[in-house]
Design an enzyme around this catalytic site. Structure first.
Site, PDB file in Angstrom:
ATOM      1  N   GLY A  11     -23.520 -44.954  -3.021  1.00 41.40           N
ATOM      2  CA  GLY A  11     -23.680 -46.152  -3.838  1.00 41.40           C
ATOM      3  C   GLY A  11     -23.181 -45.883  -5.245  1.00 41.40           C
ATOM      4  O   GLY A  11     -22.349 -44.985  -5.459  1.00 41.40           O
ATOM      5  N   ARG A  12     -23.685 -46.628  -6.224  1.00 42.04           N
ATOM      6  CA  ARG A  12     -23.230 -46.453  -7.620  1.00 42.04           C
ATOM      7  C   ARG A  12     -23.408 -45.007  -8.080  1.00 42.04           C
ATOM      8  O   ARG A  12     -22.493 -44.411  -8.664  1.00 42.04           O
ATOM      9  CB  ARG A  12     -24.042 -47.346  -8.552  1.00 42.04           C
ATOM     10  CG  ARG A  12     -23.849 -48.835  -8.454  1.00 42.04           C
ATOM     11  CD  ARG A  12     -24.717 -49.509  -9.494  1.00 42.04           C
ATOM     12  NE  ARG A  12     -24.669 -50.952  -9.441  1.00 42.04           N
ATOM     13  CZ  ARG A  12     -25.467 -51.683  -8.687  1.00 42.04           C
ATOM     14  NH1 ARG A  12     -26.360 -51.093  -7.899  1.00 42.04           N
ATOM     15  NH2 ARG A  12     -25.392 -52.997  -8.693  1.00 42.04           N
ATOM     16  N   ILE A  13     -24.575 -44.435  -7.800  1.00 40.83           N
ATOM     17  CA  ILE A  13     -24.847 -43.091  -8.331  1.00 40.83           C
ATOM     18  C   ILE A  13     -24.034 -42.052  -7.568  1.00 40.83           C
ATOM     19  O   ILE A  13     -23.448 -41.135  -8.158  1.00 40.83           O
ATOM     20  CB  ILE A  13     -26.348 -42.769  -8.286  1.00 40.83           C
ATOM     21  CG1 ILE A  13     -27.157 -43.807  -9.065  1.00 40.83           C
ATOM     22  CG2 ILE A  13     -26.594 -41.365  -8.854  1.00 40.83           C
ATOM     23  CD1 ILE A  13     -28.669 -43.626  -8.962  1.00 40.83           C
ATOM     24  N   ARG A  70     -24.020 -45.368   5.330  1.00 42.77           N
ATOM     25  CA  ARG A  70     -24.163 -46.254   6.489  1.00 42.77           C
ATOM     26  C   ARG A  70     -22.797 -46.620   7.064  1.00 42.77           C
ATOM     27  O   ARG A  70     -22.625 -46.759   8.276  1.00 42.77           O
ATOM     28  CB  ARG A  70     -24.918 -47.531   6.085  1.00 42.77           C
ATOM     29  CG  ARG A  70     -26.435 -47.340   5.994  1.00 42.77           C
ATOM     30  CD  ARG A  70     -27.114 -48.694   5.925  1.00 42.77           C
ATOM     31  NE  ARG A  70     -26.796 -49.365   4.662  1.00 42.77           N
ATOM     32  CZ  ARG A  70     -27.612 -49.365   3.596  1.00 42.77           C
ATOM     33  NH1 ARG A  70     -28.764 -48.723   3.662  1.00 42.77           N
ATOM     34  NH2 ARG A  70     -27.286 -49.976   2.487  1.00 42.77           N
ATOM     35  N   ARG A  95     -35.005 -39.220  -3.286  1.00 46.70           N
ATOM     36  CA  ARG A  95     -36.447 -39.296  -3.145  1.00 46.70           C
ATOM     37  C   ARG A  95     -36.892 -38.072  -2.345  1.00 46.70           C
ATOM     38  O   ARG A  95     -36.186 -37.611  -1.444  1.00 46.70           O
ATOM     39  CB  ARG A  95     -36.863 -40.568  -2.384  1.00 46.70           C
ATOM     40  CG  ARG A  95     -36.811 -41.834  -3.239  1.00 46.70           C
ATOM     41  CD  ARG A  95     -38.020 -41.945  -4.147  1.00 46.70           C
ATOM     42  NE  ARG A  95     -38.058 -43.225  -4.855  1.00 46.70           N
ATOM     43  CZ  ARG A  95     -37.509 -43.414  -6.046  1.00 46.70           C
ATOM     44  NH1 ARG A  95     -36.828 -42.426  -6.633  1.00 46.70           N
ATOM     45  NH2 ARG A  95     -37.609 -44.584  -6.659  1.00 46.70           N
ATOM     46  N   ASP A 105     -34.938 -32.570  -7.965  1.00 53.28           N
ATOM     47  CA  ASP A 105     -35.549 -33.394  -9.010  1.00 53.28           C
ATOM     48  C   ASP A 105     -36.664 -34.270  -8.435  1.00 53.28           C
ATOM     49  O   ASP A 105     -37.372 -34.950  -9.178  1.00 53.28           O
ATOM     50  CB  ASP A 105     -34.498 -34.293  -9.681  1.00 53.28           C
ATOM     51  CG  ASP A 105     -35.076 -35.071 -10.862  1.00 53.28           C
ATOM     52  OD1 ASP A 105     -34.968 -36.320 -10.862  1.00 53.28           O
ATOM     53  OD2 ASP A 105     -35.674 -34.447 -11.759  1.00 53.28           O
ATOM     54  N   GLU A 134     -45.160 -36.106  -5.302  1.00 53.67           N
ATOM     55  CA  GLU A 134     -45.152 -35.939  -6.758  1.00 53.67           C
ATOM     56  C   GLU A 134     -46.472 -36.423  -7.370  1.00 53.67           C
ATOM     57  O   GLU A 134     -47.039 -37.414  -6.879  1.00 53.67           O
ATOM     58  CB  GLU A 134     -43.985 -36.734  -7.344  1.00 53.67           C
ATOM     59  CG  GLU A 134     -42.625 -36.234  -6.908  1.00 53.67           C
ATOM     60  CD  GLU A 134     -41.489 -37.123  -7.364  1.00 53.67           C
ATOM     61  OE1 GLU A 134     -41.710 -38.007  -8.212  1.00 53.67           O
ATOM     62  OE2 GLU A 134     -40.384 -36.947  -6.857  1.00 53.67           O
ATOM     63  N   HIS A 154     -38.731 -34.819 -11.761  1.00 57.29           N
ATOM     64  CA  HIS A 154     -38.262 -36.206 -11.607  1.00 57.29           C
ATOM     65  C   HIS A 154     -37.843 -36.789 -12.961  1.00 57.29           C
ATOM     66  O   HIS A 154     -38.349 -37.822 -13.411  1.00 57.29           O
ATOM     67  CB  HIS A 154     -39.347 -37.074 -10.968  1.00 57.29           C
ATOM     68  CG  HIS A 154     -38.794 -38.312 -10.339  1.00 57.29           C
ATOM     69  ND1 HIS A 154     -39.399 -38.975  -9.294  1.00 57.29           N
ATOM     70  CD2 HIS A 154     -37.679 -39.031 -10.614  1.00 57.29           C
ATOM     71  CE1 HIS A 154     -38.699 -40.042  -8.966  1.00 57.29           C
ATOM     72  NE2 HIS A 154     -37.648 -40.100  -9.751  1.00 57.29           N
TER      73      HIS A 154
HETATM   74  C1  8YV Z   1     -37.193 -43.917 -12.314  1.00 58.46           C
HETATM   75  C2  8YV Z   1     -36.213 -43.281 -10.179  1.00 58.46           C
HETATM   76  O1  8YV Z   1     -36.954 -43.838 -13.645  1.00 58.46           O
HETATM   77  O2  8YV Z   1     -34.923 -45.148 -10.749  1.00 58.46           O
HETATM   78  C3  8YV Z   1     -35.599 -44.587  -9.871  1.00 58.46           C
HETATM   79  O3  8YV Z   1     -35.766 -45.026  -8.727  1.00 58.46           O
HETATM   80  O4  8YV Z   1     -36.555 -42.543  -9.343  1.00 58.46           O
HETATM   81  C4  8YV Z   1     -36.385 -42.898 -11.576  1.00 58.46           C
HETATM   82  O5  8YV Z   1     -35.116 -42.672 -12.107  1.00 58.46           O
HETATM   83  C5  8YV Z   1     -38.643 -43.686 -12.051  1.00 58.46           C
HETATM   84  O6  8YV Z   1     -38.874 -43.964 -10.728  1.00 58.46           O
HETATM   85  C6  8YV Z   1     -39.493 -44.581 -12.939  1.00 58.46           C
HETATM   86  O7  8YV Z   1     -40.840 -44.336 -12.676  1.00 58.46           O
END
Ligand code: 8YV
Length: 323
Positions: free
Chosen positions: A155-157, A177, A234, A258, A263, A281
C-alpha cells in the site's frame, strides 16, 4: 445564560495530547467511560455523537449498538483493525483514519530497523557505553546496500519503503492481495516464496483477522539463517512464539520490530535475545507527524459530527457508501 453544552464524544483509548487538545475545544470528551464507569456510561451512551479511537483501539459491535446517536468513528492512526467496520457500516456510522500523513515516518522507521539490526547499531552503542571497545571490535554486520528486500503489503507505506530501499540499490519484490501493474517491482504470489528470495523481509500489511500470523514458522524457515524480519505493521501479523524460536535457534539471522502481539507487554524471551532490535511502536511518533495525524483525525471527527464530507473515510466505507 449558561453556555450551550458541548457535544459528547467518547474516547475509547488514551488519546495523543495533540488530538485530545483539539477535541476539547469543541466537545465534551468522555475518557473510556464505557470501561471505567459502565453505570454512568449507560446514561451517557445515547448522547455520544462521536467516537475517538487510536490505531489499536477496540470499537466492537456491542459498543456501537449502544451508541445510537454516533455519527462518526475517527481513528488517530492508519490502522483500524480493532474497529468492527462491518457493524459501523450496517449502522450507518462512518469510520475514518489518518492515511498518508504518516507514510514517510513509518517507512523511515522500517529502514532504521533494517539498518539497526543489520549494522548492529544499538549493539554498537552498548559496546562503547559499556566500555567493551578496548576489549575488541564489534562483530561484523550485514551489508544493506544491494541486499534483496521483500515487502509484505504494497500500500502507501509499502511503496514508500520500496522507494527508500531502491535508493540503497536493493532489488525489490513484494507480495500483496494482487499485483499492482503500475509498480516497477516484481510481484510474488505468497509470503513463503517471497521470503525464499529475500535478505530482508519487511511486513507492512494491515492488521486484523485476514493477516493474523501471516508470518509463521514456514515463512521464517523460508527466510533462512541469513535473513532478517522487519515488522512495522501489527504484532498480530507475526506468530510471535514462532519468531522467538526462529531467533533463538538461528532459523533466521535477526529481526527489527516496532510492533508486538500484546503491547506494551513484550515477552521476556524476546527482550533477552541479542539478535533483535526492539522499538516501542514509535514508527509514526514524530512531533510533525503526530500533529498532522491529530489535525486529520480532528477534521474527520468534526466533519462527521457536522454532517459534512469526510476527509479520509476508510476504504470499506467508500465502497459501501461511495463517499
Ligand atoms: C498510530 C499505528 O500512530 O497508524 C497506525 O495504525 O499503528 C500508529 O502509527 C498508533 O496506532 C496511534 O495510537
Amino acid at each position: 445564560m449558561s453556555a450551550p453544552s458541548k457535544p459528547d464524544v467518547l474516547a475509547v483509548a488514551k488519546l495523543h495530547p495533540f488530538f485530545r487538545q483539539a477535541l476539547d475545544r469543541l466537545y465534551t470528551v468522555h475518557d473510556r467511560t464505557h470501561e471505567l464507569d459502565p453505570t454512568a456510561f449507560e446514561a451517557l451512551a445515547p448522547h455520544i455523537v462521536g467516537v475517538a479511537a487510536t490505531g489499536e483501539a477496540r470499537v466492537p459491535r456491542p459498543l456501537l449498538e449502544q451508541l445510537s446517536a454516533a455519527r462518526v468513528v475517527s481513528v488517530f492512526g492508519v490502522g483500524y483493525d480493532g474497529v468492527d467496520v462491518a457493524a459501523a457500516i450496517e449502522r450507518g456510522v462512518p469510520v475514518t483514519h489518518t492515511p498518508g500523513v504518516l507514510s514517510d515516518d513509518v517507512a523511515d522507521m522500517a529502514m532504521a530497523l533494517v539498518l539497526g539490526i543489520a549494522r548492529r547499531v544499538p549493539e554498537g552503542d552498548r559496546h562503547v557505553r559499556e566500555g567493551r571497545w578496548p576489549g575488541g571490535p564489534l562483530a561484523l554486520g550485514r551489508k544493506v546496500s544491494g541486499a534483496r528486500m521483500g515487502i509484505v503489503g504494497m500500500g502507501r507505506i509499502g511503496q514508500a519503503i520500496a522507494r527508500r530501499a531502491s535508493a540503497f540499490g536493493m532489488p525489490i519484490a513484494y507480495t500483496a492481495r494482487s499485483a499492482k501493474a503500475d509498480l516497477p517491482w516484481s510481484f510474488v504470489s505468497d509470503a513463503v516464496a517471497l521470503a525464499q528470495q529475500s535478505d530482508f523481509l519487511v511486513v507492512i500489511t494491515p492488521g486484523g483477522a485476514g493477516t493474523r500470523h501471516l508470518i509463521n514458522a514456514n515463512v521464517l524457515a523460508a527466510l533462512g539463517p541469513n535473513g532478517y524480519l522487519i515488522n512495522v505493521a501489527r504484532g498480530s501479523v507475526v506468530d510471535e512464539e514462532a519468531l522467538i524460536c526462529a531467533l533463538r535457534d538461528g532459523t533466521i539471522a535477526g529481526a527489527g520490530l516496532d510492533v508486538f502481539a500484546n503491547e506494551p507487554q513484550v515477552p521476556e524471551a524476546l527482550r533477552q535475545l541479542p539478535n533483535v532490535v526492539l522499538s516501542p511502536h514509535t514508527a509514526s511518533a514524530t512531533a510533525q507527524t503526530r500533529q498532522d495525524m491529530a489535525d486529520l483525525a480532528f477534521a474527520n471527527m468534526r466533519a462527521g459530527i457536522d454532517g459534512q464530507p469526510l476527509i479520509t473515510p476508510v476504504p470499506e466505507w467508500v465502497v459501501a457508501r461511495g463517499k
